[in-house]
Write a protein that holds these residues in place. Structure first.
Motif, mmCIF file in Angstrom:
data_model
loop_
_atom_site.group_PDB
_atom_site.id
_atom_site.type_symbol
_atom_site.label_atom_id
_atom_site.label_comp_id
_atom_site.label_asym_id
_atom_site.label_seq_id
_atom_site.Cartn_x
_atom_site.Cartn_y
_atom_site.Cartn_z
ATOM 1 N N ARG A 29 0.854 -1.195 0.000
ATOM 2 C CA ARG A 29 0.000 0.000 0.000
ATOM 3 C C ARG A 29 0.888 1.243 0.000
ATOM 4 O O ARG A 29 1.965 1.245 0.595
ATOM 5 C CB ARG A 29 -0.893 0.048 1.242
ATOM 6 N N ASN A 30 0.401 2.273 -0.644
ATOM 7 C CA ASN A 30 1.070 3.573 -0.615
ATOM 8 C C ASN A 30 0.175 4.509 0.190
ATOM 9 O O ASN A 30 -0.662 5.223 -0.358
ATOM 10 C CB ASN A 30 1.294 4.105 -2.021
ATOM 11 N N VAL A 31 0.341 4.479 1.522
ATOM 12 C CA VAL A 31 -0.523 5.270 2.399
ATOM 13 C C VAL A 31 -0.293 6.765 2.176
ATOM 14 O O VAL A 31 -1.228 7.568 2.283
ATOM 15 C CB VAL A 31 -0.273 4.884 3.876
ATOM 16 N N VAL A 32 0.931 7.148 1.867
ATOM 17 C CA VAL A 32 1.228 8.569 1.613
ATOM 18 C C VAL A 32 0.359 9.090 0.475
ATOM 19 O O VAL A 32 -0.195 10.198 0.552
ATOM 20 C CB VAL A 32 2.725 8.761 1.310
ATOM 21 N N ALA A 33 0.214 8.292 -0.575
ATOM 22 C CA ALA A 33 -0.637 8.707 -1.695
ATOM 23 C C ALA A 33 -2.111 8.599 -1.333
ATOM 24 O O ALA A 33 -2.908 9.496 -1.639
ATOM 25 C CB ALA A 33 -0.328 7.858 -2.927
#
Length: 228
Positions: A29-33
């Motif tokens: 997962r790319n939580v920042v995005a």
């Protein structure tokens, strides 16, 4: 060159993200995005600009925050991009990252720091918080997350690139040429980025207890993480 990275790699994070990492793999997962952290930080910088103006402390802090907001890679190859899963060839570097960044992510930790700043309380800050509820939720956590160290063994070469986004073979060869003592210091400057998810073995997760400056292995202790 082997088909896997011929040494262990390390990642620093926090208990906040561990369940997701174990479920989807590191980099799954790319939580920042997902949470629009770059946009949130940009908005928070604007709020802080109106409050702090050109005060020396804020100008000094703002420089690094602006590099994060621009997701810059400097001429000296310093990487201020966020969202990917970055790995270090040295344990102490990953430990330092995990302990320094209170919620396990540098850019999210900076957003939380600004959201919690008493001097920034007011309608403008509240509006930013309402637009980024997941990040506001991090700021509202009363009990700090625990910093974690993850060790990754036998990472496929195809799953990594250098921190600057290029083929890792030359960097790996250079790291292999270092003595263990030199690797523990110089190696901290040569990180990798995962380009595909890597499944984490729960037995390779440790809780970090630190004391003092994280400049050497004697400044912290590791305890195996135990699921609760």
């Amino acid at each position: 060159m082997a088909e896997v990275v011929p040494f262990s790699l390390y990642h620093g994070t926090s208990t906040i993200f561990l369940a997701s990492i174990l479920e989807t793999g590191l980099g799954g997962r790319n939580v920042v995005a997902e949470w629009r952290a770059v946009e949130c930080l940009t908005r928070l910088i604007a709020v802080a600009d109106n409050v702090f103006g050109n005060t020396p402390d804020w100008i000094g802090e703002r420089y690094g925050l602006d590099l994060m907001a621009r997701q810059a890679v400097t001429g000296a190859h310093m990487n201020f991009r966020h969202g990917g899963a970055y790995l270090s060839p040295t344990e102490v570097s990953a430990v330092r990252y995990a302990v320094t960044n209170t919620v396990g992510s540098e850019i999210l930790s900076e957003c939380v720091k600004l959201l919690r700043a008493p001097a920034l309380e007011g309608e403008a800050l509240s509006e930013v918080g309402r637009e980024f509820p997941s990040i506001l939720g991090l700021a509202a956590i009363e009990v700090e997350a625990q910093p974690l160290l993850l060790r990754l063994d036998a990472v496929p070469l195809a799953a990594v690139q250098t921190e600057q986004g290029v083929n890792p073979s030359e960097q790996i060869s250079m790291l292999l040429s270092f003595s263990p003592d030199l690797l523990s210091t110089v190696g901290q400057q040569f990180n990798f980025e995962l380009v595909e998810p890597f499944q984490i073995d729960p037995s390779q997760v440790w809780v970090i207890s630190s004391t003092g400056y994280l400049g050497n292995p004697q400044s912290y202790e590791l305890e195996p993480w135990v699921a609760t």
